[in-house]
Scaffold this motif. Structure first.
Motif, mmCIF file in Angstrom:
data_model
loop_
_atom_site.group_PDB
_atom_site.id
_atom_site.type_symbol
_atom_site.label_atom_id
_atom_site.label_comp_id
_atom_site.label_asym_id
_atom_site.label_seq_id
_atom_site.Cartn_x
_atom_site.Cartn_y
_atom_site.Cartn_z
ATOM 1 N N UNK A 334 -3.034 68.150 -21.241
ATOM 2 C CA UNK A 334 -3.589 67.021 -22.024
ATOM 3 C C UNK A 334 -3.788 67.438 -23.473
ATOM 4 N N UNK A 335 -2.955 68.214 -24.034
ATOM 5 C CA UNK A 335 -3.431 68.669 -25.622
ATOM 6 C C UNK A 335 -3.333 67.357 -26.492
ATOM 7 N N UNK A 336 -4.553 66.989 -27.122
ATOM 8 C CA UNK A 336 -4.727 65.779 -27.663
ATOM 9 C C UNK A 336 -4.094 65.838 -29.406
ATOM 10 N N UNK A 337 -2.823 66.059 -29.253
ATOM 11 C CA UNK A 337 -2.368 66.239 -30.557
ATOM 12 C C UNK A 337 -1.573 64.678 -30.728
ATOM 13 N N UNK A 338 -1.021 64.696 -31.902
ATOM 14 C CA UNK A 338 0.004 63.324 -32.329
ATOM 15 C C UNK A 338 1.262 63.865 -31.979
ATOM 16 N N UNK A 339 1.978 63.307 -31.120
ATOM 17 C CA UNK A 339 3.466 63.607 -30.788
ATOM 18 C C UNK A 339 4.399 62.506 -31.707
ATOM 19 N N UNK A 340 5.044 62.840 -32.362
ATOM 20 C CA UNK A 340 6.129 62.022 -32.870
ATOM 21 C C UNK A 340 7.647 62.293 -32.812
ATOM 22 N N UNK A 341 8.378 61.478 -32.601
ATOM 23 C CA UNK A 341 9.835 61.512 -32.250
ATOM 24 C C UNK A 341 10.746 61.851 -33.712
ATOM 25 N N UNK A 342 9.962 61.237 -34.752
ATOM 26 C CA UNK A 342 10.806 61.224 -36.142
ATOM 27 C C UNK A 342 9.729 61.199 -37.189
ATOM 28 N N UNK A 343 10.202 61.994 -38.280
ATOM 29 C CA UNK A 343 9.030 61.803 -39.362
ATOM 30 C C UNK A 343 8.950 60.624 -40.157
ATOM 31 N N UNK A 344 9.709 59.705 -39.830
ATOM 32 C CA UNK A 344 9.803 58.379 -40.240
ATOM 33 C C UNK A 344 8.490 57.582 -39.824
ATOM 34 N N UNK A 345 7.896 58.178 -38.836
ATOM 35 C CA UNK A 345 6.459 57.530 -38.327
ATOM 36 C C UNK A 345 5.417 58.026 -39.108
ATOM 37 N N UNK A 346 5.540 59.270 -39.992
ATOM 38 C CA UNK A 346 4.463 59.924 -40.567
ATOM 39 C C UNK A 346 3.671 59.119 -41.815
ATOM 40 N N UNK A 347 4.474 58.297 -42.588
ATOM 41 C CA UNK A 347 3.588 57.414 -43.609
ATOM 42 C C UNK A 347 2.600 56.854 -43.080
ATOM 43 N N UNK A 348 3.019 55.900 -41.627
ATOM 44 C CA UNK A 348 1.917 55.052 -41.164
ATOM 45 C C UNK A 348 0.562 55.794 -40.492
ATOM 46 N N UNK A 349 0.991 57.112 -39.975
ATOM 47 C CA UNK A 349 0.151 57.904 -39.445
ATOM 48 C C UNK A 349 -1.115 58.588 -40.511
ATOM 49 N N UNK A 350 -0.330 58.742 -41.873
ATOM 50 C CA UNK A 350 -1.244 59.030 -42.947
ATOM 51 C C UNK A 350 -1.803 57.893 -43.523
ATOM 52 N N UNK A 351 -1.290 56.646 -43.438
ATOM 53 C CA UNK A 351 -2.294 55.491 -43.860
ATOM 54 C C UNK A 351 -3.327 55.243 -43.068
ATOM 55 N N UNK A 352 -3.078 55.649 -41.638
ATOM 56 C CA UNK A 352 -4.587 55.441 -40.905
ATOM 57 C C UNK A 352 -5.467 56.368 -41.078
#
Length: 397
Positions: A334-352
């Motif tokens: 149950x690691x509480x990490x952020x898992x992403x499939x592609x770094x294109x998802x990063x900008x949205x994560x950083x905006x949040x």
């Protein structure tokens, strides 16, 4: 006549006719209490008699993660460059002693337990050759009845090419009862072969970090960090590109180099620790394997890992037990990490991330540090239980 509760004042002192008796009574009750403590201690020592002595031979750096980070054990001398270091600890029904250092060489130290855990490096052919010598030494000790049972903790190959260890396993006619192996090794079965965490880079002397008040509560100047090697044509190149094109590299601590450097300088190491401590997120792109030291190092400093959840080439994958590769151990726990499939998802994560309040970040850090502490405690418990279940004679009559 004086009532029992009346005190006769003598000068300033209160005079109490019962004083002498009280003192005797107190002494007697103190003695009873001490006798009682002795009794409990005696009963407890019999209850918890160490039924097992286990010696751990640390012949790979992950042994330090096992001993210092998971077991919370100490080593004497503290100097990491010492030729010989040892420590001991009682845990469960077992008395563990741990030996490590270049001076721990087959035949040149005393084997002081019936059960041995051998910590080995199987990452590349030269290391495998060295590990094999240790296995042969252990096998001789088993054959001459010097030791009874052996477990192995193995730093596996990053492509999970661990077939060389198979013939040594009990299930295949060998003498190794239990195997704990890093990465998503397909032959993990949770019966005699278990997945083991990679942990922090102890070979670079990454320390055991005690969470502090400021680590939890201070605002961190950077949204994210990535310090590391950027391999040609890797997802790491994509990552750097995305950060630059959105101007996000200004909000993150990015230090990319083109060449991997095994030896840390004091300065580069201090830099790396500062980066973890001063950013809310640590970016963890895949390397040769998805699982990397960085994930655990970020947890140590309460910086949330953003993990590229992609299988790397090679033979790692789902085992008969787990179907969540890569990182099945961390996900199962149950690691509480952020898992992403592609770094294109990063900008949205950083905006949040920019919109998150410090209070929310503090809560998230607490959750991460708490999870990591529990993860290590759970691994320790599981390790001890597994050894005891295998090594202790069962009471089935």
């Amino acid at each position: 006549p004086l009532g029992f509760t009346d005190h006769v004042a003598v000068g300033n002192e209160e005079w109490n006719p019962w004083d002498a008796d009280e003192k005797n009574e107190l002494a007697a009750s103190q003695q009873r209490y001490e006798a009682y403590l002795k009794m409990i201690k005696y009963a407890r020592s019999h209850l918890e008699q160490t039924s097992l002595r286990v010696q751990i031979w640390g012949k790979a750096a992950i042994g330090l993660y096992l001993w210092q980070h998971i077991f919370g054990g100490h080593l004497e001398p503290a100097d990491v460059t010492a030729q010989w270091r040892e420590g001991s600890q009682k845990a469960g029904k077992t008395y563990f002693s741990f030996l490590t250092g270049p001076a721990v060489v087959p035949g040149h130290f005393s084997v002081e337990a019936e059960h041995v855990v051998l910590v080995l490096n199987g990452r590349e052919p030269a290391k495998v050759a060295y590990a094999t010598q240790w296995l042969q030494y252990a096998q001789t000790l088993v054959e001459t009845r010097k030791i009874q049972q052996v477990a192995v903790v193995l730093l596996g190959s990053e492509q999970c090419g661990n077939a060389w260890i198979q013939p040594y396993l009990k299930r295949n006619g060998g003498f190794v009862h239990l195997l704990f192996v890093t990465y998503d090794c397909v032959f993990v079965n949770e019966q005699d072969i278990f997945q083991w965490p990679l942990g922090v880079a102890t070979y670079r002397s990454f320390p055991v970090v005690e969470p502090s008040w400021s680590m939890l509560h201070d605002p961190r100047p950077y949204l994210c960090n990535f310090l590391g090697t950027v391999y040609k044509n890797s997802s790491r190149e994509t990552l750097i590109k995305i950060l630059k094109q959105d101007g996000l590299d200004k909000h993150c601590w990015i230090a990319a180099r083109e060449q991997w450097q095994p030896q840390e300088t004091n300065e580069s190491f201090k830099n790396y620790q500062d980066a973890l401590l001063q950013s809310d997120l640590t970016l963890c792109p895949v390397g040769i394997n998805t699982e990397c030291y960085r994930i655990y190092e970020a947890c140590s400093y309460g910086s949330l890992p953003v993990v590229e959840d992609v299988m790397t080439p090679g033979d790692c994958g789902n085992s008969s037990m787990y179907h969540s590769a890569p990182l099945q151990l961390l996900k199962t726990m149950g690691a509480p990490f952020i898992f992403i499939k592609n770094w294109k998802e990063l900008p949205a994560i950083l905006e949040k991330e920019k919109k998150m309040s410090l209070q929310e970040k503090i809560q998230r850090r607490k959750k991460l540090l708490e999870w990591y502490r529990n993860f290590k405690a759970w691994m320790k418990q599981k390790f001890i239980n597994t050894l005891e279940n295998s090594f202790l004679p069962s009471d089935k009559g």
